[in-house]
Scaffold this motif. Structure first.
Motif, PDB file in Angstrom:
ATOM      1  N   ARG A 124      -2.208   3.605  -1.034  1.00 30.30           N
ATOM      2  CA  ARG A 124      -1.136   2.641  -0.745  1.00 30.30           C
ATOM      3  C   ARG A 124       0.055   3.277  -0.046  1.00 30.30           C
ATOM      4  NH1 ARG A 124      -1.924  -0.470  -6.467  1.00 30.30           N
ATOM      5  NH2 ARG A 124      -4.033  -1.188  -5.959  1.00 30.30           N
ATOM      6  N   THR A 125       0.113   4.604  -0.071  1.00 31.10           N
ATOM      7  CA  THR A 125       1.153   5.266   0.715  1.00 31.10           C
ATOM      8  C   THR A 125       0.969   4.963   2.196  1.00 31.10           C
ATOM      9  OG1 THR A 125      -0.251   7.233   0.756  1.00 31.10           O
ATOM     10  CG2 THR A 125       1.534   7.211  -0.852  1.00 31.10           C
ATOM     11  N   HIS A 126      -0.264   4.593   2.581  1.00 28.76           N
ATOM     12  CA  HIS A 126      -0.535   4.295   3.991  1.00 28.76           C
ATOM     13  C   HIS A 126      -0.328   2.825   4.321  1.00 28.76           C
ATOM     14  CE1 HIS A 126      -2.057   8.329   4.485  1.00 28.76           C
ATOM     15  NE2 HIS A 126      -2.892   8.141   3.487  1.00 28.76           N
ATOM     16  N   THR A 127       0.000   2.004   3.323  1.00 27.03           N
ATOM     17  CA  THR A 127       0.216   0.577   3.581  1.00 27.03           C
ATOM     18  C   THR A 127       1.578   0.134   3.052  1.00 27.03           C
ATOM     19  OG1 THR A 127      -0.884  -0.048   1.505  1.00 27.03           O
ATOM     20  CG2 THR A 127      -2.262   0.045   3.483  1.00 27.03           C
ATOM     21  N   GLY A 128       2.495   1.061   2.998  1.00 24.99           N
ATOM     22  CA  GLY A 128       3.826   0.716   2.511  1.00 24.99           C
ATOM     23  C   GLY A 128       3.820   0.194   1.085  1.00 24.99           C
ATOM     24  N   GLY A 129       2.836   0.644   0.289  1.00 28.50           N
ATOM     25  CA  GLY A 129       2.778   0.235  -1.110  1.00 28.50           C
ATOM     26  C   GLY A 129       1.990  -1.045  -1.354  1.00 28.50           C
ATOM     27  N   GLU A 130       1.546  -1.696  -0.271  1.00 30.32           N
ATOM     28  CA  GLU A 130       0.839  -2.972  -0.432  1.00 30.32           C
ATOM     29  C   GLU A 130      -0.534  -2.763  -1.071  1.00 30.32           C
ATOM     30  OE1 GLU A 130       1.904  -6.041   0.197  1.00 30.32           O
ATOM     31  OE2 GLU A 130       3.867  -5.268   0.798  1.00 30.32           O
ATOM     32  N   ASP A 177     -10.182   0.254  12.044  1.00 37.32           N
ATOM     33  CA  ASP A 177      -9.389   0.558  13.244  1.00 37.32           C
ATOM     34  C   ASP A 177      -8.161  -0.336  13.329  1.00 37.32           C
ATOM     35  OD1 ASP A 177     -10.936   2.642  14.138  1.00 37.32           O
ATOM     36  OD2 ASP A 177     -12.208   1.395  15.418  1.00 37.32           O
ATOM     37  N   ASP A 178      -8.334  -1.603  12.949  1.00 33.93           N
ATOM     38  CA  ASP A 178      -7.217  -2.540  13.020  1.00 33.93           C
ATOM     39  C   ASP A 178      -6.114  -2.145  12.025  1.00 33.93           C
ATOM     40  OD1 ASP A 178      -5.953  -4.908  14.020  1.00 33.93           O
ATOM     41  OD2 ASP A 178      -6.398  -5.852  12.100  1.00 33.93           O
ATOM     42  N   ILE A 179      -6.528  -1.737  10.822  1.00 34.91           N
ATOM     43  CA  ILE A 179      -5.522  -1.281   9.846  1.00 34.91           C
ATOM     44  C   ILE A 179      -4.853  -0.012  10.351  1.00 34.91           C
ATOM     45  CG2 ILE A 179      -5.117  -0.493   7.488  1.00 34.91           C
ATOM     46  CD1 ILE A 179      -7.597  -2.041   6.636  1.00 34.91           C
ATOM     47  N   GLU A 180      -5.661   0.876  10.891  1.00 38.38           N
ATOM     48  CA  GLU A 180      -5.140   2.155  11.383  1.00 38.38           C
ATOM     49  C   GLU A 180      -4.062   1.941  12.452  1.00 38.38           C
ATOM     50  OE1 GLU A 180      -5.668   5.112  10.257  1.00 38.38           O
ATOM     51  OE2 GLU A 180      -4.715   6.298  11.838  1.00 38.38           O
ATOM     52  N   ALA A 181      -4.281   0.907  13.283  1.00 38.72           N
ATOM     53  CA  ALA A 181      -3.329   0.638  14.368  1.00 38.72           C
ATOM     54  C   ALA A 181      -1.955   0.279  13.811  1.00 38.72           C
ATOM     55  CB  ALA A 181      -3.861  -0.499  15.248  1.00 38.72           C
ATOM     56  N   ARG A 182      -1.931  -0.334  12.617  1.00 33.02           N
ATOM     57  CA  ARG A 182      -0.653  -0.748  12.036  1.00 33.02           C
ATOM     58  C   ARG A 182      -0.160   0.181  10.929  1.00 33.02           C
ATOM     59  NH1 ARG A 182      -1.936  -5.562   9.767  1.00 33.02           N
ATOM     60  NH2 ARG A 182      -4.085  -5.275  10.428  1.00 33.02           N
ATOM     61  N   HIS A 183      -1.112   0.829  10.259  1.00 27.95           N
ATOM     62  CA  HIS A 183      -0.764   1.720   9.148  1.00 27.95           C
ATOM     63  C   HIS A 183      -1.451   3.054   9.379  1.00 27.95           C
ATOM     64  CE1 HIS A 183       0.621  -1.818   6.882  1.00 27.95           C
ATOM     65  NE2 HIS A 183      -0.509  -2.393   7.209  1.00 27.95           N
ATOM     66  N   GLY A 184      -0.845   3.902  10.145  1.00 28.64           N
ATOM     67  CA  GLY A 184      -1.495   5.158  10.506  1.00 28.64           C
ATOM     68  C   GLY A 184      -1.824   6.014   9.292  1.00 28.64           C
ATOM     69  N   ARG A 188      -8.705   9.083   5.843  1.00 29.84           N
ATOM     70  CA  ARG A 188      -9.073   9.132   4.426  1.00 29.84           C
ATOM     71  C   ARG A 188     -10.397   8.437   4.161  1.00 29.84           C
ATOM     72  NH1 ARG A 188      -4.404  10.272   1.404  1.00 29.84           N
ATOM     73  NH2 ARG A 188      -5.865  10.532  -0.304  1.00 29.84           N
ATOM     74  N   LEU A 189     -10.859   7.678   5.124  1.00 28.56           N
ATOM     75  CA  LEU A 189     -12.063   6.856   4.917  1.00 28.56           C
ATOM     76  C   LEU A 189     -13.258   7.311   5.732  1.00 28.56           C
ATOM     77  CD1 LEU A 189     -10.425   3.296   5.062  1.00 28.56           C
ATOM     78  CD2 LEU A 189     -10.883   4.699   3.054  1.00 28.56           C
ATOM     79  N   VAL A 190     -12.982   7.856   6.915  1.00 26.32           N
ATOM     80  CA  VAL A 190     -14.048   8.122   7.873  1.00 26.32           C
ATOM     81  C   VAL A 190     -14.045   9.588   8.242  1.00 26.32           C
ATOM     82  CG1 VAL A 190     -14.942   7.562  10.172  1.00 26.32           C
ATOM     83  CG2 VAL A 190     -13.832   5.785   8.798  1.00 26.32           C
ATOM     84  N   LYS A 191     -15.246  10.159   8.287  1.00 23.71           N
ATOM     85  CA  LYS A 191     -15.386  11.551   8.687  1.00 23.71           C
ATOM     86  C   LYS A 191     -16.635  11.638   9.565  1.00 23.71           C
ATOM     87  CE  LYS A 191     -15.506  16.131   6.520  1.00 23.71           C
ATOM     88  NZ  LYS A 191     -15.649  16.809   5.219  1.00 23.71           N
ATOM     89  N   ASP A 192     -16.509  12.201  10.736  1.00 24.63           N
ATOM     90  CA  ASP A 192     -17.647  12.301  11.664  1.00 24.63           C
ATOM     91  C   ASP A 192     -18.319  10.940  11.880  1.00 24.63           C
ATOM     92  OD1 ASP A 192     -17.117  15.020  11.690  1.00 24.63           O
ATOM     93  OD2 ASP A 192     -18.560  15.431  10.088  1.00 24.63           O
ATOM     94  N   GLU A 193     -17.510   9.921  12.074  1.00 24.88           N
ATOM     95  CA  GLU A 193     -18.016   8.569  12.371  1.00 24.88           C
ATOM     96  C   GLU A 193     -18.812   7.955  11.224  1.00 24.88           C
ATOM     97  OE1 GLU A 193     -16.994   7.104  15.266  1.00 24.88           O
ATOM     98  OE2 GLU A 193     -15.887   8.980  15.467  1.00 24.88           O
ATOM     99  N   LYS A 194     -18.691   8.551  10.042  1.00 29.74           N
ATOM    100  CA  LYS A 194     -19.358   7.972   8.878  1.00 29.74           C
ATOM    101  C   LYS A 194     -18.353   7.817   7.747  1.00 29.74           C
ATOM    102  CE  LYS A 194     -23.131  10.200   7.746  1.00 29.74           C
ATOM    103  NZ  LYS A 194     -24.232  11.213   7.772  1.00 29.74           N
ATOM    104  N   LEU A 195     -18.695   6.913   6.822  1.00 32.32           N
ATOM    105  CA  LEU A 195     -17.822   6.760   5.670  1.00 32.32           C
ATOM    106  C   LEU A 195     -17.811   8.043   4.868  1.00 32.32           C
ATOM    107  CD1 LEU A 195     -18.453   3.259   4.122  1.00 32.32           C
ATOM    108  CD2 LEU A 195     -16.310   4.160   5.017  1.00 32.32           C
ATOM    109  N   HIS A 196     -16.625   8.406   4.392  1.00 33.01           N
ATOM    110  CA  HIS A 196     -16.465   9.607   3.602  1.00 33.01           C
ATOM    111  C   HIS A 196     -17.240   9.496   2.293  1.00 33.01           C
ATOM    112  CE1 HIS A 196     -14.508  13.133   2.057  1.00 33.01           C
ATOM    113  NE2 HIS A 196     -13.756  13.218   3.147  1.00 33.01           N
TER     114      HIS A 196
END
Lengths: 92, 173
Positions: free
Chosen positions: A12-18, A33-40, A45-53
Motif C-alpha cells: 500500500r506504500t505504492h498506492t498512497g495507502g489505498e 501496467d495501468d497501476i504502474e503508470a499511476r502508482h510507480g 514487486r509483482l513481476v520479474k523477468d516478464e513472469k509473476l514473482h
C-alpha cells in the motif's frame, strides 16, 4: 470500464495507502501496467523477468492466475483482481 | 505495535499440538485478531501445508484467498503467522525471511526436532531484518499442555534496524 484491484498491506506504500484501486486492462499484465503508470513501484514487486514473482499470488475473482495464463490471464469489466503475498517458507 | 508477543496458553498448546501432529512435515497457520492496533491474537486458524514437506510450507493459494477475505470481512489482521521446523532450530530461515511480507505480524517458529520439548519463539521480520521478541504466555499450563521451551531472554527493543537486504538478494525458492 474498470476492474477493482485489492492491494495487500505491504504494497500500500505504492498506492498512497489505498486498500483497493481501480484499473483498466484486458489482461492481468495490462492491469499491472495501468497501476504502474499511476502508482510507480508496484510492478517491480509483482513481476520479474516478464513472469509473476514467486512470492506473490494474483487472483482474478476466485481464480489464481497461475492456473489461467499467468500475466496473460484475461480480465473483464467489473472483475476483482486480488494481490496477496504468498505465505510460505520453511527450513530449506 | 508491541515488541512482545502476548499469546494465550490454549493458542500455544494448539500450535504445538498441530506441529507435533504434522511432524515430520512442517505445519503452518495463523491467529487472527481485531485490526484495531491492540495486537491481540484471538482466532486460531490452522492451515494446510500445501507443500506437505519436511522442509517447506506454503498456504494453499485458494485457502489463502479465503482466509484474507474472511479477515477483511471481520476487520481482522494476521497477528500471528506460525510454522514449524522439524529438524532445525526455531529461527527464521533464508526462505522464511525472503517470503515474509506481513511487517506487523508476529512470526512464530516452533521446532519439533526434539521429541520431548518444543521450542517456541517469535520474531518480527521487516524488510529482511529479523528481530526476536519475548513471548509472554497468558494463562497457566494445564495437564494436557505440551512441554515447550521459550527462546533465550530477549531484551525488548524500541526500534528496528532496517537492513538493505531485500527479498531480491535471496535466490528463488
Amino acid at each position: 470500464m474498470a476492474v477493482t484491484v485489492s492491494i495487500p498491506t505491504i504494497l500500500r506504500t505504492h498506492t498512497g495507502g489505498e486498500k483497493a484501486v481501480e484499473a483498466d486492462g484486458k489482461t492481468v499484465a495490462q492491469v499491472i501496467d495501468d497501476i504502474e503508470a499511476r502508482h510507480g513501484g508496484l510492478k517491480d514487486r509483482l513481476v520479474k523477468d516478464e513472469k509473476l514473482h514467486r512470492f506473490v499470488n494474483v487472483y482474478v475473482n476466485d481464480e489464481d492466475v497461475r492456473f489461467v495464463g499467468g500475466l496473460d490471464a484475461e480480465v473483464t469489466d467489473g472483475d476483482t483482481v486480488t494481490i496477496l503475498p504468498a505465505v510460505a517458507g520453511g527450513m530449506r | 505495535m508491541g515488541v512482545v508477543l502476548r499469546i494465550r496458553r490454549d493458542h500455544v498448546d494448539a500450535i504445538v499440538a498441530h506441529a507435533r501432529r504434522d511432524h515430520p512435515d512442517e505445519a503452518c497457520g495463523v491467529i487472527a485478531g481485531p485490526d484495531d492496533g491492540r495486537d491481540t491474537p484471538e482466532r486460531y486458524i490452522p492451515m494446510v501445508n500445501a507443500a506437505r514437506s519436511p522442509t517447506f510450507y506454503e498456504f494453499d493459494s485458494g485457502d489463502l484467498l479465503k482466509l484474507y477475505r474472511e479477515m477483511a470481512a471481520n476487520d481482522e489482521t494476521p497477528v500471528v503467522i506460525y510454522h514449524s521446523h522439524t529438524a532445525t532450530e526455531a529461527y527464521p530461515s533464508r526462505t522464511d525471511i525472503a517470503f515474509a511480507s506481513e511487517p506487523f505480524a508476529h512470526y512464530v517458529l516452533v521446532s519439533t526436532r526434539s521429541g520431548d520439548v518444543a521450542d517456541f519463539r517469535s520474531y518480527r521480520i521487516v524488510e529482511g531484518e529479523v528481530t526476536e521478541e519475548p513471548v509472554e504466555i497468558v494463562g497457566e499450563a494445564g495437564a494436557e499442555s505440551p512441554a515447550i521451551r521459550l527462546g533465550p531472554d530477549v531484551t525488548p527493543v524500541e526500534s528496528y534496524m532496517f537492513a538493505n537486504t531485500g527479498s531480491d538478494d535471496v535466490p528463488d525458492a
